[in-house]
Design an enzyme around this catalytic site. Structure first.
Site, mmCIF file in Angstrom:
data_model
loop_
_atom_site.group_PDB
_atom_site.id
_atom_site.type_symbol
_atom_site.label_atom_id
_atom_site.label_comp_id
_atom_site.label_asym_id
_atom_site.label_seq_id
_atom_site.Cartn_x
_atom_site.Cartn_y
_atom_site.Cartn_z
ATOM 1 N N THR A 108 0.817 -1.225 0.000
ATOM 2 C CA THR A 108 0.000 0.000 0.000
ATOM 3 C C THR A 108 0.848 1.273 0.000
ATOM 4 N N GLN A 114 4.154 3.915 -1.256
ATOM 5 C CA GLN A 114 4.535 4.529 -2.548
ATOM 6 C C GLN A 114 5.131 3.492 -3.504
ATOM 7 N N ASP A 115 6.196 2.818 -3.061
ATOM 8 C CA ASP A 115 6.895 1.885 -3.950
ATOM 9 C C ASP A 115 6.035 0.671 -4.268
ATOM 10 N N GLN A 123 8.420 0.951 8.839
ATOM 11 C CA GLN A 123 8.180 2.261 9.431
ATOM 12 C C GLN A 123 9.281 3.075 8.770
ATOM 13 N N THR A 139 18.657 0.921 2.183
ATOM 14 C CA THR A 139 18.545 2.375 2.065
ATOM 15 C C THR A 139 19.868 3.118 2.190
ATOM 16 N N GLU A 162 20.193 5.613 3.922
ATOM 17 C CA GLU A 162 20.324 6.033 5.336
ATOM 18 C C GLU A 162 21.432 5.250 6.036
ATOM 19 N N TYR A 174 16.029 4.238 12.640
ATOM 20 C CA TYR A 174 15.622 3.672 11.345
ATOM 21 C C TYR A 174 16.833 3.086 10.617
ATOM 22 N N LYS A 182 17.616 -0.825 9.733
ATOM 23 C CA LYS A 182 17.808 -1.235 8.337
ATOM 24 C C LYS A 182 19.188 -1.873 8.141
ATOM 25 N N HIS A 190 13.738 8.301 -3.266
ATOM 26 C CA HIS A 190 12.942 8.365 -4.499
ATOM 27 C C HIS A 190 11.529 8.796 -4.147
HETATM 28 P P1 NAP Z 1 6.012 3.914 2.534
HETATM 29 O O1 NAP Z 1 5.265 4.674 1.485
HETATM 30 O O2 NAP Z 1 6.120 4.477 3.900
HETATM 31 O O3 NAP Z 1 5.316 2.459 2.634
HETATM 32 C C1 NAP Z 1 5.580 1.587 3.703
HETATM 33 C C2 NAP Z 1 4.689 0.386 3.571
HETATM 34 O O4 NAP Z 1 4.918 -0.497 4.696
HETATM 35 C C3 NAP Z 1 3.178 0.710 3.577
HETATM 36 O O5 NAP Z 1 2.525 -0.161 2.698
HETATM 37 C C4 NAP Z 1 2.791 0.377 5.009
HETATM 38 O O6 NAP Z 1 1.435 0.044 5.187
HETATM 39 C C5 NAP Z 1 3.648 -0.863 5.234
HETATM 40 N N1 NAP Z 1 3.750 -1.197 6.642
HETATM 41 C C6 NAP Z 1 4.014 -0.355 7.670
HETATM 42 N N2 NAP Z 1 3.995 -1.038 8.836
HETATM 43 C C7 NAP Z 1 3.740 -2.330 8.523
HETATM 44 C C8 NAP Z 1 3.587 -3.519 9.292
HETATM 45 N N3 NAP Z 1 3.740 -3.509 10.621
HETATM 46 N N4 NAP Z 1 3.327 -4.683 8.647
HETATM 47 C C9 NAP Z 1 3.175 -4.695 7.300
HETATM 48 N N5 NAP Z 1 3.287 -3.608 6.525
HETATM 49 C C10 NAP Z 1 3.556 -2.441 7.130
HETATM 50 O O7 NAP Z 1 7.483 3.577 2.048
HETATM 51 P P2 NAP Z 1 8.112 3.623 0.550
HETATM 52 O O8 NAP Z 1 8.629 4.998 0.310
HETATM 53 O O9 NAP Z 1 7.178 2.993 -0.403
HETATM 54 O O10 NAP Z 1 9.404 2.706 0.768
HETATM 55 C C11 NAP Z 1 9.343 1.302 0.574
HETATM 56 C C12 NAP Z 1 10.507 0.651 1.307
HETATM 57 O O11 NAP Z 1 11.736 1.150 0.801
HETATM 58 C C13 NAP Z 1 10.556 0.902 2.802
HETATM 59 O O12 NAP Z 1 11.083 -0.254 3.409
HETATM 60 C C14 NAP Z 1 11.527 2.060 2.956
HETATM 61 O O13 NAP Z 1 12.123 2.024 4.246
HETATM 62 C C15 NAP Z 1 12.511 1.719 1.862
HETATM 63 N N6 NAP Z 1 13.223 2.856 1.252
HETATM 64 C C16 NAP Z 1 12.519 3.915 0.760
HETATM 65 C C17 NAP Z 1 13.196 4.950 0.117
HETATM 66 C C18 NAP Z 1 12.462 6.133 -0.456
HETATM 67 O O14 NAP Z 1 13.121 7.133 -0.736
HETATM 68 N N7 NAP Z 1 11.161 6.041 -0.684
HETATM 69 C C19 NAP Z 1 14.590 4.875 -0.024
HETATM 70 C C20 NAP Z 1 15.266 3.770 0.481
HETATM 71 C C21 NAP Z 1 14.560 2.747 1.098
HETATM 72 P P3 NAP Z 1 0.331 1.181 5.531
HETATM 73 O O15 NAP Z 1 -0.050 1.777 4.211
HETATM 74 O O16 NAP Z 1 -0.751 0.409 6.177
HETATM 75 O O17 NAP Z 1 0.986 2.179 6.433
HETATM 76 O O1 G4F Z 2 12.042 13.499 3.121
HETATM 77 P P1 G4F Z 2 12.770 13.042 4.317
HETATM 78 O O2 G4F Z 2 11.971 12.795 5.560
HETATM 79 O O3 G4F Z 2 13.613 11.766 3.886
HETATM 80 P P2 G4F Z 2 14.868 11.021 4.550
HETATM 81 O O4 G4F Z 2 15.008 11.340 5.986
HETATM 82 O O5 G4F Z 2 16.043 11.285 3.673
HETATM 83 O O6 G4F Z 2 14.409 9.503 4.437
HETATM 84 C C1 G4F Z 2 13.848 8.990 3.229
HETATM 85 O O7 G4F Z 2 14.893 8.537 2.405
HETATM 86 C C2 G4F Z 2 15.635 7.420 2.931
HETATM 87 C C3 G4F Z 2 16.711 7.077 1.891
HETATM 88 O O8 G4F Z 2 17.833 7.885 2.111
HETATM 89 C C4 G4F Z 2 14.672 6.270 3.149
HETATM 90 F F1 G4F Z 2 15.349 5.182 3.599
HETATM 91 C C5 G4F Z 2 13.607 6.669 4.141
HETATM 92 O O9 G4F Z 2 12.669 5.601 4.278
HETATM 93 C C6 G4F Z 2 12.864 7.897 3.607
HETATM 94 O O10 G4F Z 2 12.154 7.513 2.468
HETATM 95 O O11 G4F Z 2 13.895 14.111 4.709
HETATM 96 C C7 G4F Z 2 14.874 14.523 3.775
HETATM 97 C C8 G4F Z 2 15.645 15.705 4.368
HETATM 98 C C9 G4F Z 2 16.163 15.438 5.786
HETATM 99 O O12 G4F Z 2 17.473 15.904 5.882
HETATM 100 C C10 G4F Z 2 15.256 16.263 6.671
HETATM 101 O O13 G4F Z 2 15.873 16.737 7.869
HETATM 102 O O14 G4F Z 2 14.756 16.805 4.475
HETATM 103 C C11 G4F Z 2 14.952 17.414 5.730
HETATM 104 N N1 G4F Z 2 13.722 18.138 6.081
HETATM 105 C C12 G4F Z 2 13.640 19.494 6.244
HETATM 106 N N2 G4F Z 2 12.402 19.834 6.607
HETATM 107 C C13 G4F Z 2 12.517 17.614 6.345
HETATM 108 C C14 G4F Z 2 11.676 18.678 6.697
HETATM 109 N N3 G4F Z 2 12.076 16.328 6.310
HETATM 110 C C15 G4F Z 2 10.766 16.107 6.628
HETATM 111 N N4 G4F Z 2 10.286 14.848 6.561
HETATM 112 N N5 G4F Z 2 9.918 17.117 6.982
HETATM 113 C C16 G4F Z 2 10.330 18.430 7.037
HETATM 114 O O15 G4F Z 2 9.560 19.336 7.370
#
Ligand code: NAP
Ligand code: G4F
Length: 339
Positions: free
Chosen positions: A11, A13-14, A89, A131, A133, A155, A159, A185
């Site tokens: 559910t 984004q990815d 999370q 990630t 991170e 986090y 990870k 992304h």
């Molecule tokens: P997201 O939009 O936050 O989606 C997270 C998903 O995990 C949602 O479907 C959520 O369900 C589900 N979830 C949360 N708690 C759960 C639980 N206890 N049991 C089963 N499912 C659960 O994240 P995303 O951006 O698509 O990222 C996908 C994955 O890639 C994550 O593992 C994230 O840490 C990793 N990642 C993301 C990025 C990025 O930039 N987007 C980069 C590197 C790695 P609900 O809809 O019910 O909340």
């Molecule tokens: O958008 P962010 O919350 O993403 P962050 O922390 O980089 O994490 C995302 O990318 C990771 C991959 O590197 C994933 F693993 C993770 O699951 C997630 O998808 O914050 C990006 C930057 C940070 O430096 C934060 O301090 O934006 C800065 N920021 C400034 N103002 C903010 C805000 N971030 C958030 N969320 N909200 C603000 O108001």
């Protein structure tokens, strides 16, 4: 025979972009969803409400990755060719407030999947959502598979466990399991509390209702790509003959402030910057209204100041490179939120 995939985090984004891709590739897609008091499937509704897909190509199962029994029961029932473990999370700042839950889900959730596949003696290929991170406060100018991990958030540390347990089970039990070390992304489907979406949504609300929005650290730099390109990379990683951990990134990095000002430029809003009470204010030159200002409550106890990735190995091994550049990403997100 059609391939069967199981997506945790379907559910999110990815999960939604990956489901679209796999259905196009003629997979049967199963997904784990959590029970919630309000509907959490809106990113999937266009697929799930399509009668050609629902219970023919797309199947949803209630479960939770913190629950070993439901996780293993679903894997046993579906017996997938491929598992994409995306559930997490995923909010870094929230992980400081819910460190134990984040560890249980993001670290042990991956272990639960690996254990189920091992115990059921399945030949399933596993993709694990790792990630950038993990690099944390490493000062490297550009990060690759060789760069040392130095996570600084609950986090990132959870990870890191997931990353290592994948490698452990791969070596110890010959399980096909790969980590994708993905840099940030984004997309119009990005969660509304991540910074890019907060900005595009905040600006669209400013335009429609004249309301300002608040941000934290504007100087952090991120390597931002489009989620659609990255889920294609995830799929490619699992099509390799052997498991491999790969970085997916654009190789470009921009500050949060640059993302904000690029959006303002695209919207043709002229602004000035002013410091009031130590907070930065972005003020609309046309009407003197505040568009956006900083608020310390959005700062993190520990920050990752800089991320920029090298995906040279992914280019070589899976012929992957991102198709959407920064300006197109900004345009797509703003256009979508304005609608
Ligand atoms: P997201 O939009 O936050 O989606 C997270 C998903 O995990 C949602 O479907 C959520 O369900 C589900 N979830 C949360 N708690 C759960 C639980 N206890 N049991 C089963 N499912 C659960 O994240 P995303 O951006 O698509 O990222 C996908 C994955 O890639 C994550 O593992 C994230 O840490 C990793 N990642 C993301 C990025 C990025 O930039 N987007 C980069 C590197 C790695 P609900 O809809 O019910 O909340
Ligand atoms: O958008 P962010 O919350 O993403 P962050 O922390 O980089 O994490 C995302 O990318 C990771 C991959 O590197 C994933 F693993 C993770 O699951 C997630 O998808 O914050 C990006 C930057 C940070 O430096 C934060 O301090 O934006 C800065 N920021 C400034 N103002 C903010 C805000 N971030 C958030 N969320 N909200 C603000 O108001």
């Amino acid at each position: 025979m059609k391939k069967v995939a199981l997506i945790t985090g379907i559910t999110g984004q990815d999960g939604s972009y990956l489901t679209e891709l796999l259905i196009k590739k003629n997979y049967k897609v199963h997904g784990i969803i959590r029970r919630s008091s309000s509907i959490n499937t809106k990113r999937l509704d266009h697929l799930f409400n399509n009668k050609n897909f629902r219970n023919k190509k797309l199947f949803l199962h209630y479960g939770d990755l913190t629950d070993s029994i439901s996780t293993s029961n679903i894997i046993s029932k579906v017996r997938p060719n491929e598992i994409y473990n995306l559930a997490a999370q995923s909010h870094v700042k929230v992980s400081f407030e819910t460190p134990m839950y984040t560890a249980d889900l993001d670290a042990l959730g991956t272990l639960r999947i690996l254990e189920a596949v091992k115990n059921l003696k399945l030949k399933t290929k596993i993709y694990n959502a790792s990630t950038s991170e993990l690099y944390g406060d490493n000062k490297a100018k550009i990060m690759s598979e060789e760069t040392k991990f130095s996570p600084v958030s609950p986090y990132g540390i959870a990870k890191l466990y997931a990353f290592e347990i994948v490698r452990c089970y791969r070596n110890a039990y010959n399980i096909f399991a790969s980590n994708g070390i993905l840099f940030n992304h984004e997309s119009p489907r990005r969660g509304e509390t991540f910074v890019t979406r907060k900005i595009t949504l905040g600006l669209s609300n400013y335009i429609k209702q004249g309301k300002y929005f608040e941000l934290g650290n504007l100087s952090a730099k991120r390597d931002w790509g489009h989620a659609r390109d990255y889920v294609w990379g995830m799929w490619k990683i699992l099509q390799l003959k052997k498991p491999l951990d790969l970085v997916l990134s654009t190789g470009k990095t921009y500050s949060v402030e640059y993302f904000l000002t690029s959006c303002l430029k695209y919207l043709k809003i002229k602004f000035k910057k002013k410091i009031i009470n130590k907070q930065i204010h972005f003020i609309d030159l046309k009407n003197n209204k505040i568009i956006c200002k900083t608020n310390n409550k959005y700062l993190r106890p520990n920050e990752v100041p800089y991320l920029k990735g090298s995906s040279l190995l992914a280019r070589k091994t899976i012929n992957w490179k991102p198709k959407t550049n920064f300006n197109l990403l900004v345009k797509e997100m703003i256009d979508s939120d304005l609608k």
